[in-house]
Design a protein around this motif. Structure first.
Motif, PDB file in Angstrom:
ATOM      1  N   UNK A 106       0.848  -1.178   0.000  1.00 31.33           N
ATOM      2  CA  UNK A 106       0.000   0.000   0.000  1.00 31.33           C
ATOM      3  C   UNK A 106       0.889   1.234   0.000  1.00 31.33           C
ATOM      4  N   UNK A 107       0.676   2.096  -0.996  1.00 26.77           N
ATOM      5  CA  UNK A 107       1.598   3.207  -1.240  1.00 26.77           C
ATOM      6  C   UNK A 107       0.908   4.558  -0.988  1.00 26.77           C
ATOM      7  N   UNK A 108       1.284   5.263   0.097  1.00 30.06           N
ATOM      8  CA  UNK A 108       0.641   6.553   0.394  1.00 30.06           C
ATOM      9  C   UNK A 108       0.918   7.630  -0.648  1.00 30.06           C
ATOM     10  N   UNK A 109       2.098   7.578  -1.313  1.00 29.29           N
ATOM     11  CA  UNK A 109       2.375   8.597  -2.323  1.00 29.29           C
ATOM     12  C   UNK A 109       1.487   8.415  -3.547  1.00 29.29           C
ATOM     13  N   UNK A 110       1.139   7.176  -3.871  1.00 28.41           N
ATOM     14  CA  UNK A 110       0.190   6.920  -4.952  1.00 28.41           C
ATOM     15  C   UNK A 110      -1.173   7.492  -4.597  1.00 28.41           C
ATOM     16  N   UNK A 111      -1.631   7.220  -3.370  1.00 19.11           N
ATOM     17  CA  UNK A 111      -2.916   7.771  -2.939  1.00 19.11           C
ATOM     18  C   UNK A 111      -2.893   9.295  -3.000  1.00 19.11           C
ATOM     19  N   UNK A 112      -1.802   9.899  -2.521  1.00 21.37           N
ATOM     20  CA  UNK A 112      -1.703  11.363  -2.532  1.00 21.37           C
ATOM     21  C   UNK A 112      -1.766  11.906  -3.953  1.00 21.37           C
TER      22      UNK A 112
END
Length: 429
Positions: free
Chosen positions: A179-185
């Motif tokens: 799970x990648x927070x930078x992708x979500x951002x």
């Protein structure tokens, strides 16, 4: 259904005779391949109509009625006894049954490439019975331009829908297997990418036949909490217009956590915006932790208490693991190897192979056992059984929750499915 915990010296024949059922019926219900071999402490589900209690020393109608949440009069009437009757040790009492509440159930499925025939058969099994409301396909991975990377699904959605089970499309921020927070951002800060994403979701849902869009965005930056709320609001508007329901999976929080890996999830906002919300109430014990229960009842209860204080209980689904872990010393927190996941049936087989008794932690409401392997290495195993899942079912009833979400298909736990049908009526959507 009745839960029976195997005692030392008991045989399947003696257990079956106690409840008036055959060895074959008990063996089939619990998927016991060799009826002559049981594990001390193993929790069996006995396929009998209703629930029974075997009287223990110093028990009375009053104490038994209080234990099962019924009255002395109801208990006495169900067993054709006087309210003042003196009970005999070993006497079997039928427990008065309550009306089954109706709930939703969701089972995640995570297919691999290629999809195996074993998985297809299990999909047929779980969707052909009255176990499921939703089968959730994990997962359609969001790309940074709003495109979707689809999983290999074979004919799984068609099997589910043909059996009256609604298909849910899980949309995640997975990237390179995490799970990648930078992708979500990147998505949460780009309205054009969001519009592209919503259009792609609607197209896939129409093509495949998904009825619910289930967002599983994890490990978000806490600073992105409001951005995620805004995203979900836009998603609800677009997807509702397309005739789709919208749901989310949220981290297990006992309070309004604003920092750390759970800080991006706003329970109150999700409860207001979504058609339903699945609490990921598991992974206290996990691959890299100290040995402990995966979903201990006290912290699970605290999450449910908080969730139902800020969102309608009829939108809340309890999350439940269908697995446990085998930790070996030194443990991961001491620099050792990660714990190995195993199903409840695999855990029982392991205890049988190592000739060790299964113990039960009544505080955590979870079974466990320890053993030394052939190399002399100490192991500790925590998993789920009929008692631990019944504790979660009781929690669902107490808080009038919408239902239960399971991770995931492919982990053998026959006692769960028998008790699920015994406790609830499963809704279809």
């Amino acid at each position: 259904m009745q839960i029976h915990v195997v005692q030392r010296g008991e045989s399947l024949y003696a257990i079956g005779r106690t409840y008036g059922v055959s060895v074959e019926e008990v063996a089939t219900a619990n998927e016991i391949s060799d009826p002559s071999r049981l594990v001390v402490g193993q929790a069996l589900v006995i396929p009998v109509e209703g629930s029974f209690h075997i009287v223990q020393p110093r028990e009375s109608l009053f104490s038994i009625a209080r234990r099962y949440g019924t009255t002395i009069a109801a208990l006495a009437n169900a067993n054709s006894l006087a309210a003042t009757a003196i009970l005999q040790i070993g006497q079997r009492l039928q427990i008065p049954q309550k009306t089954k509440p109706a709930i939703d159930t969701m089972l995640y499925v995570e297919p691999r490439t290629p999809v195996t025939e074993v998985m297809i058969e299990e999909v047929r099994d779980k969707t052909s019975g009255t176990y499921l409301t939703y089968l959730a396909m994990f997962s359609y991975q969001v790309l940074r331009n709003g495109s979707l990377q689809a999983p290999t699904i074979d004919n799984i959605p068609q099997i589910a829908s043909s059996n009256g089970v609604a298909n849910a499309m899980v949309v995640s921020n997975l990237e390179n297997f995490r799970f990648e927070p930078t992708l979500a951002n990147a998505i949460l800060t780009d309205l054009a990418a969001q519009n592209q994403l919503f259009g792609n979701i609607i197209q896939v849902a129409n093509d495949i036949g998904y009825k619910d869009i289930h967002f599983d965005f994890e490990l978000l930056f806490p600073a992105d909490r409001q951005l995620y709320n805004n995203f979900l609001s836009r998603a609800r508007t677009r997807l509702h217009m397309a005739g789709l329901t919208v749901s989310t999976a949220v981290a297990p929080m006992p309070a309004n956590v604003l920092t750390g890996i759970y800080g991006g999830h706003d329970y109150a906002a999700h409860g207001a915006l979504m058609d339903f919300v699945a609490l990921m109430t598991y992974e206290w014990g996990f691959t890299y932790s100290e040995p402990q229960a995966v979903s201990p009842i006290i912290p699970v209860r605290r999450v449910v208490e908080y969730a139902t204080s800020v969102m309608p209980s009829n939108k809340v689904m309890l999350g439940q693991n269908l697995y446990g872990y085998d930790w070996s010393a030194p443990f991961p927190t001491q620099g050792g190897a990660p714990a190995k996941a195993l199903s409840p049936q695999q855990a029982i087989a392991l205890a049988l192979r190592e000739n060790v008794a299964i113990q039960y932690d009544y505080v955590a409401q979870a079974p466990f056992f320890t053993y030394y392997d052939a190399a002399g290495v100490y192991h500790e195993v925590w998993f789920e059984d009929a008692r631990s899942i019944q504790a979660k079912f009781d929690l669902i009833k107490q808080f009038n929750l919408r239902g239960i979400m399971y991770w995931k298909l492919g982990l053998a736990f026959p006692q769960n499915w028998l008790l699920l049908k015994d406790n609830f009526t499963i809704r279809k959507r």
